[in-house]
Write a protein that holds these residues in place. Structure first.
Motif, PDB file in Angstrom:
ATOM      1  N   ASP A 120       0.684  -1.258  -0.205  1.00 44.02           N
ATOM      2  CA  ASP A 120      -0.156  -0.033  -0.022  1.00 44.02           C
ATOM      3  C   ASP A 120       0.918   1.107  -0.004  1.00 44.02           C
ATOM      4  O   ASP A 120       0.847   2.291  -0.626  1.00 44.02           O
ATOM      5  CB  ASP A 120      -0.870  -0.038   1.260  1.00 44.02           C
ATOM      6  CG  ASP A 120      -1.930   1.280   1.228  1.00 44.02           C
ATOM      7  OD1 ASP A 120      -2.700   1.374   0.287  1.00 44.02           O
ATOM      8  OD2 ASP A 120      -1.816   1.871   2.130  1.00 44.02           O
ATOM      9  N   GLU A 121       1.892   1.326   0.674  1.00 41.73           N
ATOM     10  CA  GLU A 121       2.822   2.488   0.766  1.00 41.73           C
ATOM     11  C   GLU A 121       3.446   2.573  -0.655  1.00 41.73           C
ATOM     12  O   GLU A 121       3.681   3.750  -1.094  1.00 41.73           O
ATOM     13  CB  GLU A 121       3.912   2.258   1.839  1.00 41.73           C
ATOM     14  CG  GLU A 121       3.235   2.400   3.325  1.00 41.73           C
ATOM     15  CD  GLU A 121       4.578   2.291   4.292  1.00 41.73           C
ATOM     16  OE1 GLU A 121       5.444   2.584   3.858  1.00 41.73           O
ATOM     17  OE2 GLU A 121       4.122   1.696   5.474  1.00 41.73           O
ATOM     18  N   LYS A 124       1.821   4.514  -3.152  1.00 42.21           N
ATOM     19  CA  LYS A 124       1.732   5.848  -3.162  1.00 42.21           C
ATOM     20  C   LYS A 124       2.896   6.764  -3.328  1.00 42.21           C
ATOM     21  O   LYS A 124       2.620   7.864  -3.318  1.00 42.21           O
ATOM     22  CB  LYS A 124       1.266   6.041  -1.583  1.00 42.21           C
ATOM     23  CG  LYS A 124      -0.153   5.361  -1.328  1.00 42.21           C
ATOM     24  CD  LYS A 124      -0.470   5.741   0.149  1.00 42.21           C
ATOM     25  CE  LYS A 124      -1.957   4.979   0.444  1.00 42.21           C
ATOM     26  NZ  LYS A 124      -2.033   4.985   2.127  1.00 42.21           N
ATOM     27  N   GLY A 126       4.337   7.480  -6.413  1.00 47.93           N
ATOM     28  CA  GLY A 126       4.525   8.224  -7.323  1.00 47.93           C
ATOM     29  C   GLY A 126       5.639   8.128  -8.226  1.00 47.93           C
ATOM     30  O   GLY A 126       6.539   6.920  -8.201  1.00 47.93           O
ATOM     31  N   ASP A 253       7.745   3.757  -8.598  1.00 49.05           N
ATOM     32  CA  ASP A 253       6.510   2.618  -8.602  1.00 49.05           C
ATOM     33  C   ASP A 253       6.471   1.867  -9.907  1.00 49.05           C
ATOM     34  O   ASP A 253       5.629   1.215 -10.270  1.00 49.05           O
ATOM     35  CB  ASP A 253       5.429   3.384  -8.509  1.00 49.05           C
ATOM     36  CG  ASP A 253       5.011   4.400  -9.623  1.00 49.05           C
ATOM     37  OD1 ASP A 253       6.148   4.472 -10.356  1.00 49.05           O
ATOM     38  OD2 ASP A 253       3.742   4.955  -9.603  1.00 49.05           O
ATOM     39  N   SER A 274       1.157   1.254  -9.008  1.00 47.32           N
ATOM     40  CA  SER A 274      -0.018   2.068  -8.497  1.00 47.32           C
ATOM     41  C   SER A 274      -1.041   1.810  -9.471  1.00 47.32           C
ATOM     42  O   SER A 274      -2.523   2.244  -9.021  1.00 47.32           O
ATOM     43  CB  SER A 274       0.345   3.768  -8.697  1.00 47.32           C
ATOM     44  OG  SER A 274       0.566   4.177 -10.061  1.00 47.32           O
TER      45      SER A 274
END
Length: 723
Positions: A120-121, A124, A126, A253, A274
């Motif tokens: 999850d981290e 985020k 980007g 990511d 993502s």
């Protein structure tokens, strides 16, 4: 200093100038560096430049078909893999969005939630983040999530899951078996399906499935690839049973998978974490790697790793002379169609290039039902992937065929010198779709349902990724066992070894019609009958050799050989036949190089000292630049003495005389003297319309070789007297 082999039947792409030949491992220990004057800093610089060359000239991006190179071997397994990908992807999305898992899924949400937090981290971050370090943990959590799901699936008696792919328990670390100070970001390892799902103890390249290189920004994707190639070469060096390699890069990511073959490096499209599609694609890679057989992970199923656990495993042998990791090798003979098993004792040549033949050599004995090393007669096993323009069994330049010719010629009329004696020679065979097939580039492409295409003749054409040369996996068992030329103890021994190797060269050319075409420090070995005996010289590696007419004794022009020992005509690929004089010229360069950089560790010059010597330019620059430097150095006796012979290690007395005598015989013949083109004003500059002495000497081969053989005879006697 890494020597580079130039292969005539592969497409050579432009290199970044100035080109520095990268390092080659030729030590008795896998991955050791054959420095010959190069400091660790100098080697590192060469290797980084070489890795950038791979990125710029050999890398193919956005290959959609790449995933098909890693898939279960059966249709049922492939269907199961697709189902597992859907199952794991669904589970991941449910946990990330805090939805319930399906009833009866068999998944432990508590365990998966622990891994999902890192995923999850990761979603985020980007396009960039301040540091790459958090990415190590994010990726490890992703891999552990997939492994935990697969373990749950396997608990339901799913027979298709072969192993788990687990991350190392440390990141940004220097492997214990590394020869340099570089640190890899993450390593992946194979473990049995019964293993605990956790980060595993992984301290060496020898135990690593693939390297994962991370960067903090999407814009650093090429830097990540460069470092991936740089580090992955160590996998070849430390794993004697790798046919090809996989790797991963992470750029913020985005994740890329990479397949590394002999002549090309193939990169998948970006997998953006993502996005759902990107996460599912990374799951697909990890699932397929977990479910495909070892040979599709790049391992060789005909080489079985054996680990030495105690001195008892090495019967009758000095344990210091035995590698910790050895192999039981199946050696198939094309002629008898029989397979003979051997057990290795040590590795004497490792494959540490990402591209090329991946030649490996092992000292071994016949397998007798036990992996324990015995005191039986030692042999050398050579394993390599040479290129071919023919169906493998029809290749007239097949080293196996040439060695059989040498064997048949000498078996009833043995020469005074030693020579490589073939025992077993054949192509490695793998079982594909229940059929035994020769291991080739085509066989690798066939797995993915892709047809390899021969490269176009126009080397400037922008080739598609499928344009790859054909290579065949060959394995040769031969004797006697030799050691690196670096094991000579003094200059007299070196001269004796070189003379005997060239006597072998001449016998093979005159008696068998085989032109070697690759005289180099790597291809001349030292053979001793005992510790304090006079050494013998053994010429090996007929990979570049060709069958020639015993009267003409020349081959068509093509560039092949090893820098910095290639002849001037060879470097320039001059439109003149390659003859024995090109190989004799290479011998001169071997003498000069060893005499300059030092033949023993006590004489070895430093990188800084070598940079001051003109000979350094024999390995730096374009082919034209290197050839021009050599022409200047060879053009006259004065040029040779001032630029080369006077720069030899001051301890040597015989080698300068030997080198000057060889030079005079090669470049001082009155009918074709010098190395620059003929002209009328004695200028050192070439003149249009003149005849190149390197072409002109083709009419005087016999006279020049007669003089060269006299030099050998004279200096062998002087070397024997000096011992």
């Amino acid at each position: 200093m890494k020597t580079q082999k130039l292969e005539a039947n592969t497409t050579q792409k432009a290199t970044v100038k100035p080109f520095v030949t990268p390092r080659t491992s030729r030590s008795s220990k896998p991955g050791a560096v054959c420095s010959y004057g190069k400091s660790e800093k100098g080697q590192n610089e060469d290797e980084v430049q070489y890795a950038w060359n791979l990125v710029n000239n050999y890398t193919h991006r956005d290959i959609d078909e790449l995933l098909d190179f890693a898939k279960p071997a059966t249709a049922a397994g492939q269907e199961a893999a697709a189902q597992n990908v859907d199952f794991i992807s669904d589970a991941m999305e449910r946990i990330l969005t805090k939805k319930r898992l399906p009833n009866g899924s068999g998944l432990d949400r508590r365990l998966l939630q622990k891994f999902a937090n890192g995923i999850d981290e990761w979603m985020k971050v980007g396009s960039s983040l301040p540091s790459e370090k958090p990415l190590y943990g994010y990726f490890s959590n992703f891999a552990l999530f997939v492994a935990q799901c697969l373990k749950s699936v396997a608990a339901g008696n799913n027979p298709h899951i072969a192993h788990l792919i687990l991350p190392a328990d440390r990141s940004d670390f220097k492997p214990d078996d590394s020869n340099d100070s570089r640190r890899i970001d993450v390593g992946l390892a194979l473990r049995g399906i019964g293993a605990s799902v956790e980060c595993v103890s992984l301290g060496s390249y020898a135990d690593t499935l693939c390297v994962v290189e991370a960067k903090h920004s999407r814009n650093l994707d090429e830097n990540a690839l460069m470092q991936l190639f740089l580090y992955s070469a160590n996998l070849y060096a430390r794993q004697g049973n790798r046919r090809y390699l996989w790797g991963l890069t992470i750029c913020a990511d985005e994740v890329y998978a990479c397949l590394m073959l002999n002549d090309g490096l193939f990169v998948s499209p970006a997998m953006r974490i993502s996005e759902l599609a990107g996460r599912k694609m990374l799951i697909s890679w990890l699932v397929r790697w977990s479910m495909c057989p070892d040979d599709l992970l790049g391992y060789d199923p005909t080489m079985h790793r054996v680990t030495v656990h105690s001195d008892l495993d090495v019967a009758g042998s000095d344990n210091d002379d035995v590698d910790d990791i050895r192999y039981r090798i199946d050696c198939y003979d094309d002629e008898s169609m029989e397979t003979i098993k051997y057990v290795t004792k040590r590795t004497i040549m490792s494959a540490d290039d990402i591209l090329g033949r991946h030649t490996r050599c092992f000292v071994a004995t016949r397998y007798s039902g036990s992996d324990a090393y015995s005191s039986a007669t030692e042999v050398v096993i050579k394993d390599a992937w040479p290129p071919t323009n023919y169906p493998p069994l029809e290749d007239p330049r097949d080293e196996i065929k040439l060695l059989r010719k040498i064997h048949d010629t000498f078996k009833n009329n043995a020469p005074d010198h030693i020579y490589p004696e073939l025992i077993v020679g054949g192509h490695v065979r793998l079982d594909q779709e229940a059929v035994s097939a020769i291991d080739t580039t085509d066989a690798i492409f066939k797995v993915a349902g892709v047809n390899r295409i021969d490269p176009p003749s126009d080397s400037d054409a922008e080739s598609a990724w499928k344009y790859q040369p054909l290579r065949a996996h060959r394995r040769i068992v031969m004797s006697p066992v030799g050691h690196s030329i670096k094991t000579v103890q003094n200059e007299a021994e070196l001269i004796i070894v070189l003379v005997e190797a060239m006597q072998c060269y001449s016998s093979v050319l005159d008696g068998c019609g085989v032109l070697h075409r690759d005289i180099s420090t790597n291809n001349i070995l030292v053979v001793r009958d005992g510790k304090d005996t006079i050494p013998r010289g053994l010429l090996i590696d007929f990979d570049f050799a060709v069958k020639v007419d015993t009267h003409e004794r020349s081959a068509r022009p093509e560039r092949s050989g090893t820098l910095p020992y290639m002849s001037i005509a060879n470097i320039l690929n001059l439109d003149t036949p390659r003859t024995a004089l090109d190989d004799w010229e290479s011998l001169l360069y071997v003498v000069c190089w060893l005499a300059t950089v030092g033949i023993t560790s006590s004489h070895r010059v430093s990188d800084a000292e070598l940079e001051k010597k003109p000979i350094k330019n024999w390995r730096i620059g374009s082919p034209e630049e290197i050839a021009d430097v050599k022409r200047n150095h060879m053009h006259s006796g004065d040029n040779f003495r001032s630029n080369i012979a006077k720069k030899f290690c001051e301890q040597y007395k015989l080698l300068p005389l030997f080198a000057k005598a060889l030079h005079k015989a090669l470049f001082g013949n009155g009918n074709c003297s010098g190395a620059y083109l003929d002209d009328d004003d004695d200028s050192d500059k070439p003149t249009d319309g003149s005849i190149d002495p390197l072409v002109k000497r083709g009419a005087h081969i016999e006279a020049i070789i007669t003089d060269l053989k006299k030099v050998l005879d004279k200096f062998k006697l002087e070397a024997l007297a000096a011992l």
